[in-house]
Write a protein that holds these residues in place. Structure first.
Motif, PDB file in Angstrom:
ATOM      1  N   ARG A   1       8.400   4.800 -11.552  1.00  8.99           N
ATOM      2  CA  ARG A   1       7.062   4.242 -11.317  1.00  8.99           C
ATOM      3  C   ARG A   1       6.937   2.859 -11.928  1.00  8.99           C
ATOM      4  O   ARG A   1       6.424   1.926 -11.312  1.00  8.99           O
TER       5      ARG A   1
ATOM      6  N   HIS B   1       1.833   8.539  -6.538  1.00  8.13           N
ATOM      7  CA  HIS B   1       1.293   9.810  -6.049  1.00  8.13           C
ATOM      8  C   HIS B   1       1.253  10.836  -7.182  1.00  8.13           C
ATOM      9  O   HIS B   1       2.243  11.017  -7.906  1.00  8.13           O
TER      10      HIS B   1
ATOM     11  N   THR C   1       6.471   7.701   6.203  1.00 10.16           N
ATOM     12  CA  THR C   1       5.638   6.540   6.539  1.00 10.16           C
ATOM     13  C   THR C   1       6.097   5.298   5.784  1.00 10.16           C
ATOM     14  O   THR C   1       6.136   4.192   6.344  1.00 10.16           O
ATOM     15  N   LEU C   2       6.452   5.462   4.505  1.00 10.07           N
ATOM     16  CA  LEU C   2       6.963   4.338   3.720  1.00 10.07           C
ATOM     17  C   LEU C   2       8.206   3.749   4.385  1.00 10.07           C
ATOM     18  O   LEU C   2       8.322   2.522   4.524  1.00 10.07           O
TER      19      LEU C   2
ATOM     20  N   ALA D   1       6.257  12.812  -4.134  1.00  8.45           N
ATOM     21  CA  ALA D   1       5.397  12.431  -3.012  1.00  8.45           C
ATOM     22  C   ALA D   1       5.699  13.352  -1.824  1.00  8.45           C
ATOM     23  O   ALA D   1       6.840  13.788  -1.651  1.00  8.45           O
TER      24      ALA D   1
ATOM     25  N   LEU E   1       4.526  11.059   3.479  1.00  6.83           N
ATOM     26  CA  LEU E   1       4.301   9.755   2.856  1.00  6.83           C
ATOM     27  C   LEU E   1       5.617   8.975   2.753  1.00  6.83           C
ATOM     28  O   LEU E   1       5.659   7.766   2.997  1.00  6.83           O
TER      29      LEU E   1
ATOM     30  N   LEU F   1       0.821  -1.210   0.000  1.00  3.04           N
ATOM     31  CA  LEU F   1       0.000   0.000   0.000  1.00  3.04           C
ATOM     32  C   LEU F   1       0.854   1.259   0.000  1.00  3.04           C
ATOM     33  O   LEU F   1       0.627   2.182  -0.794  1.00  3.04           O
ATOM     34  N   LEU F   2       1.851   1.311   0.880  1.00  4.45           N
ATOM     35  CA  LEU F   2       2.698   2.507   0.967  1.00  4.45           C
ATOM     36  C   LEU F   2       3.608   2.634  -0.247  1.00  4.45           C
ATOM     37  O   LEU F   2       3.867   3.746  -0.734  1.00  4.45           O
ATOM     38  N   TRP F   3       4.106   1.502  -0.753  1.00  6.35           N
ATOM     39  CA  TRP F   3       4.960   1.509  -1.954  1.00  6.35           C
ATOM     40  C   TRP F   3       4.167   2.070  -3.136  1.00  6.35           C
ATOM     41  O   TRP F   3       4.656   2.942  -3.865  1.00  6.35           O
ATOM     42  N   ALA F   4       2.926   1.584  -3.309  1.00 10.33           N
ATOM     43  CA  ALA F   4       2.085   2.066  -4.406  1.00 10.33           C
ATOM     44  C   ALA F   4       1.746   3.537  -4.227  1.00 10.33           C
ATOM     45  O   ALA F   4       1.757   4.312  -5.192  1.00 10.33           O
ATOM     46  N   SER F   5       1.447   3.955  -3.010  1.00 11.39           N
ATOM     47  CA  SER F   5       1.095   5.351  -2.752  1.00 11.39           C
ATOM     48  C   SER F   5       2.251   6.279  -3.088  1.00 11.39           C
ATOM     49  O   SER F   5       2.044   7.378  -3.625  1.00 11.39           O
ATOM     50  N   ALA F   6       3.474   5.844  -2.787  1.00  8.94           N
ATOM     51  CA  ALA F   6       4.642   6.693  -3.042  1.00  8.94           C
ATOM     52  C   ALA F   6       4.957   6.807  -4.526  1.00  8.94           C
ATOM     53  O   ALA F   6       5.240   7.896  -5.036  1.00  8.94           O
TER      54      ALA F   6
END
Length: 436
Positions: free
Chosen positions: A392, A318, A330-331, A323, A327, A310-315
């Motif tokens: 990405r 983004h 948190t990653l 990012a 974030l 989840l955090l990898w995808a969010s970073a």
């Protein structure tokens, strides 16, 4: 009750632990601590190495990939060696090899010589962790296994911090040769300590003599360990949980934070240090949870994989150029949980295998995460070259191996749990019939 607490019953022949056990095991952990310093010293010396050997970034990355290749390839042979020769002999060989590798790296006149030195170092390093796990199993009761493993990993991460804080500063103050030759003295110190104080097992707790029948023995050990669902589940847990943090810390985290996220090298270095600190803190928490509630092992592993994804995808997805810092922080905190989660793999293999096969089983488990790391290190590099440094796309390769690992964990968990209950029932029966 469905809350499966860790069994407190002492197994037949269970070692008593105590201060003597802590001292002997501490010597083994010190060897592992120094091995990690040597392993991660290249991470803070990358730019210096590029200048010293006049090589490109891709040639520089070969150091890390070769080291992982040697480490992963040595896991099953080292496990067999530990089962046959004992911990002290294997740790002694390992300490000699990684110390010679560090000295060789300090004095290498060329890129080829330096590459050979790192391979030698990786070979010695590969002999340490499995040996320390085996040492803990020989000196402490089985119920202490999860915490013993997490504490050993914690000291390994402390070695990573020494590289970040001490080796890096020494390189700038004292130079290449003085720093690496000086650090190699730590290898000499732990070698002397293990020769003087380390013992394979406490008095009265010697393992049964192992069958030594050459290739037949080797094949039987590997096949027997692999047949256990707990061994295979442990390998896939290690495979799925460890590699995102390893890839980030070992090679691609710094370029991602600087080139893709626009951070300074100093800020990126602080975030990498945060991963290490988070790893140390989470390791103690995970060890306590698993020691008390064995049913938490699979949920902790899968929960860590889910949060990492989840955090990898969010970073990487983004919107916008970069990012936000919260974030990325948190990653890095969540990536710190990957190492402790990977240790759960050993806690599946440990009860599934008898003492004389623990080293082989641990080698199979430990190979999982390093194969995944090596594969992803290579895949990210290839995709970056193919896409013009599109992080990405390159970093999305992580999800492929995570998905593969999750499928295997879900497939094996029920089978491993059933087999573990069978082993536990047998142990209880044997404990009842052991003479007082």
């Amino acid at each position: 009750m469905s809350s499966a607490a860790a069994p407190t019953l002492s197994l037949p022949g269970d070692p008593p632990g105590g201060r003597r056990a802590a001292m002997v095991w501490g010597v083994g952990v010190a060897v592992y601590f120094v091995a990690i310093i040597f392993r991660t010293s290249l991470g803070v010396a990358g730019l210096d190495a590029a200048d010293r050997f006049d090589v490109s970034a891709s040639a520089l990355s070969t150091f890390s990939i070769l080291q992982l290749l040697v480490y992963a390839g040595m896991q099953i042979p080292v496990g067999l060696m530990v089962d046959r020769l004992g911990t002290k002999k294997v740790l002694t060989i390992g300490a000699v090899l990684f110390t010679l590798g560090q000295i060789g790296f300090a004095l290498s006149p060329s890129y080829g010589a330096a590459l050979a030195s790192r391979a030698l170092l990786g070979c010695g390093d590969a002999m340490t962790f499995i040996s320390v796990l085996r040492l803990g199993a020989r000196w402490f009761p089985a119920r202490r296994g999860p915490m013993i493993g997490q504490v050993a990993a914690l000291f390994g991460m402390a070695g990573n911090l020494v590289s970040t804080l001490v080796i890096a500063r020494s390189l700038h103050g004292l130079g290449w040769t003085t720093t690496f030759v000086g650090s190699s003295l730590a290898g000499v110190v732990v070698l002397v300590l293990l020769l003087l104080f380390l013992k394979d097992h406490p008095e009265g707790h010697a393992p049964p003599p192992a069958e030594h029948a050459g290739g037949t023995y080797v094949r039987k050990q590997i096949a027997a360990a692999w047949r256990e669902p707990g061994t295979r589940l442990g390998m896939w847990v290690h495979f799925t949980t460890q590699f995102p943090a390893m890839v980030f810390l070992l090679l691609w985290g710094m370029p991602f934070l600087v080139e893709a996220q626009g951070l300074s090298r100093g800020t990126a270095g602080e975030l990498l240090t945060l991963v290490v600190l988070s790893n140390m803190a989470v390791g103690l928490v995970y060890g306590q949870i698993i020691a008390r509630h064995h049913a938490a092992r699979v949920p902790l592993a899968l929960g860590t994989v889910a949060m990492t994804a989840l955090l990898w995808a969010s970073a990487i997805l983004h919107p916008g150029d970069h990012a936000p810092m919260w974030l990325l922080v948190t990653l890095c905190v969540v990536l710190g949980a990957c190492g402790p989660a990977s240790m759960i793999g050993f806690d599946f293999a440990r009860p599934a295998n008898p003492p004389e096969r623990q080293g082989t089983a641990s080698g199979i488990v430990n190979m999982g995460g390093f194969v995944a790391s090596m594969t992803t290190l290579f895949a990210v590099g290839v995709l970056l070259d193919a896409t013009g440094d599109n992080y990405r796309i390159a970093f999305a390769s992580v999800f492929v191996l995570e998905a593969l690992g999750v499928v295997q964990i879900l497939r094996l968990r029920a089978r491993a749990a059933h087999r573990e209950r069978e082993h536990h029932v047998i142990s209880r029966v044997e404990a009842v019939h052991v003479p007082a």
